[in-house]
Design a protein around this motif. Structure first.
Motif, PDB file in Angstrom:
ATOM      1  N   THR A 291       5.511 -10.543 -49.406  1.00 53.64           N
ATOM      2  CA  THR A 291       6.483 -11.612 -49.153  1.00 53.64           C
ATOM      3  C   THR A 291       5.809 -12.987 -49.155  1.00 53.64           C
ATOM      4  O   THR A 291       6.425 -13.976 -48.805  1.00 53.64           O
ATOM      5  N   ARG A 292       4.573 -13.025 -49.568  1.00 58.75           N
ATOM      6  CA  ARG A 292       3.761 -14.239 -49.498  1.00 58.75           C
ATOM      7  C   ARG A 292       4.341 -15.347 -50.378  1.00 58.75           C
ATOM      8  O   ARG A 292       4.639 -15.153 -51.555  1.00 58.75           O
TER       9      ARG A 292
ATOM     10  N   THR B 206       4.672 -15.928 -44.815  1.00 58.70           N
ATOM     11  CA  THR B 206       5.080 -14.545 -45.057  1.00 58.70           C
ATOM     12  C   THR B 206       6.259 -14.224 -44.161  1.00 58.70           C
ATOM     13  O   THR B 206       6.469 -14.879 -43.132  1.00 58.70           O
ATOM     14  N   ASP B 207       7.021 -13.236 -44.538  1.00 66.41           N
ATOM     15  CA  ASP B 207       8.177 -12.817 -43.750  1.00 66.41           C
ATOM     16  C   ASP B 207       7.703 -11.864 -42.654  1.00 66.41           C
ATOM     17  O   ASP B 207       7.400 -10.701 -42.907  1.00 66.41           O
ATOM     18  N   GLU B 208       7.627 -12.372 -41.426  1.00 67.40           N
ATOM     19  CA  GLU B 208       7.103 -11.566 -40.333  1.00 67.40           C
ATOM     20  C   GLU B 208       8.023 -10.419 -39.957  1.00 67.40           C
ATOM     21  O   GLU B 208       7.606  -9.480 -39.274  1.00 67.40           O
ATOM     22  N   SER B 209       9.274 -10.491 -40.360  1.00 69.54           N
ATOM     23  CA  SER B 209      10.212  -9.411 -40.054  1.00 69.54           C
ATOM     24  C   SER B 209      10.187  -8.299 -41.099  1.00 69.54           C
ATOM     25  O   SER B 209      10.814  -7.250 -40.915  1.00 69.54           O
ATOM     26  N   ALA B 210       9.464  -8.520 -42.181  1.00 73.21           N
ATOM     27  CA  ALA B 210       9.438  -7.529 -43.265  1.00 73.21           C
ATOM     28  C   ALA B 210       8.646  -6.292 -42.851  1.00 73.21           C
ATOM     29  O   ALA B 210       7.646  -6.385 -42.131  1.00 73.21           O
ATOM     30  N   GLU B 211       9.089  -5.145 -43.286  1.00 72.60           N
ATOM     31  CA  GLU B 211       8.378  -3.898 -43.026  1.00 72.60           C
ATOM     32  C   GLU B 211       7.339  -3.661 -44.116  1.00 72.60           C
ATOM     33  O   GLU B 211       7.495  -4.083 -45.252  1.00 72.60           O
TER      34      GLU B 211
ATOM     35  N   ASP C 111       3.841  -3.935 -46.173  1.00 72.38           N
ATOM     36  CA  ASP C 111       2.829  -4.917 -46.527  1.00 72.38           C
ATOM     37  C   ASP C 111       3.463  -6.310 -46.640  1.00 72.38           C
ATOM     38  O   ASP C 111       4.165  -6.614 -47.602  1.00 72.38           O
ATOM     39  N   ARG C 112       3.204  -7.161 -45.643  1.00 73.62           N
ATOM     40  CA  ARG C 112       3.809  -8.491 -45.642  1.00 73.62           C
ATOM     41  C   ARG C 112       3.219  -9.394 -46.727  1.00 73.62           C
ATOM     42  O   ARG C 112       3.784 -10.442 -47.029  1.00 73.62           O
ATOM     43  N   ARG C 113       2.102  -8.973 -47.330  1.00 73.48           N
ATOM     44  CA  ARG C 113       1.536  -9.785 -48.401  1.00 73.48           C
ATOM     45  C   ARG C 113       2.482  -9.883 -49.591  1.00 73.48           C
ATOM     46  O   ARG C 113       2.418 -10.838 -50.373  1.00 73.48           O
TER      47      ARG C 113
END
Length: 274
Positions: free
Chosen positions: A50-51, A39-44, A46-48
């Protein structure tokens, strides 16, 4: 995960004195795929969303002296060079010396034979897993002798065990020469022929049998199921890369029967802190 991380980062899964010097050591290594999620840890938010999922190869190695029934394991997700280094470490642990001979086995993946050559040179003999070779021969048999493919395959396997691999290659070449579509690279007998001519230095089954050494790498494939896959390939389970490596290290420590050493060290550290 806490203890798996500690085992991977701070604990020697080979803890204990190296075994006595050994003349012949069996070395095995193979890979199997493990489900990994990113997942994109930098995303704001719900990171799910970006799974992303993929499969990564966990390479498991095993080593034991000839006559032993207790292998020592290693496992890594960090590429073929690291897999080779870890295999070398466990082989040294079970009694490798300058006088030792490594009887190494694996399937046809080129990286396995390459790592054995890089890490051990002339002290290692690499043998192609006989079962994998047999699969190629049986696939070719239906084309080389469609009336009695099992008999043809049995004859070729017996030749391989007797050191007559050149006769098998010649037989395949003869079949290829008379087929109606000689340019068909996907024809099983041509595939088998190409597979064999690239590995003519890996067929010394005759000497292995004469010296009571294994000719198959089924042990490491079975170990993948019990050491790695039993925990890391649960239905619906996907792993972060680092957690997969941590858990593989924990499973190796368990398979190597050193978990009690870890718990003793952990209890001692807890008492020191308190």
């Amino acid at each position: 995960e806490k203890h798996a991380s500690a085992i991977h980062n701070t604990f020697d899964a080979l803890r204990g004195a190296p075994q006595q010097e050994q003349k012949i050591i069996i070395g095995l290594i193979d890979g199997s795929m493990v489900p990994i999620v990113e997942t994109d840890e930098s995303a704001e938010g719900d990171r799910r969303k970006t799974r992303k999922t993929k499969w990564e190869e966990c390479r498991l190695g095993a080593a034991y002296p000839k006559g032993s029934a207790t292998p020592t394991f290693c496992a890594t997700f960090d590429g073929v060079d690291e897999a080779g280094e870890q295999l070398k470490k466990i082989i040294e642990h079970v009694g490798f010396t300058d006088e030792s001979i490594i009887h190494a086995m694996g399937d046809g993946a080129p990286w396995i034979a390459d790592q054995i050559e890089k890490k051990f040179g002339d002290q290692a003999n690499f043998l192609l897993d006989f079962y994998h070779l047999s699969q190629y021969l049986h696939a070719a048999a239906s084309y080389c002798n469609p009336d009695d493919p099992n008999s043809w395959a049995t004859t070729q396997k017996n030749r391989m065990k007797n050191g007559e691999y050149l006769l098998v290659i010649q037989e395949l070449k003869k079949c290829i020469d008379v087929q109606k579509d000689p340019e068909n690279q996907k024809c099983p007998m041509r595939v088998c022929y190409n597979y064999m001519i690239k590995r003519t230095d890996q067929f010394n089954y005759k000497d292995a049998i004469a010296n009571d050494l294994p000719i198959g790498s089924g042990e490491i494939e079975s170990a993948h199921r019990s050491v790695i896959q039993k925990r890391l390939k649960l239905p619906g389970g996907w792993w972060l890369h680092k957690n997969a490596q941590f858990m593989a290290s924990l499973r190796v420590a368990r398979a190597n029967n050193v978990m009690e050493n870890y718990w003793s060290k952990y209890r001692m550290s807890e008492c020191t802190v308190n």
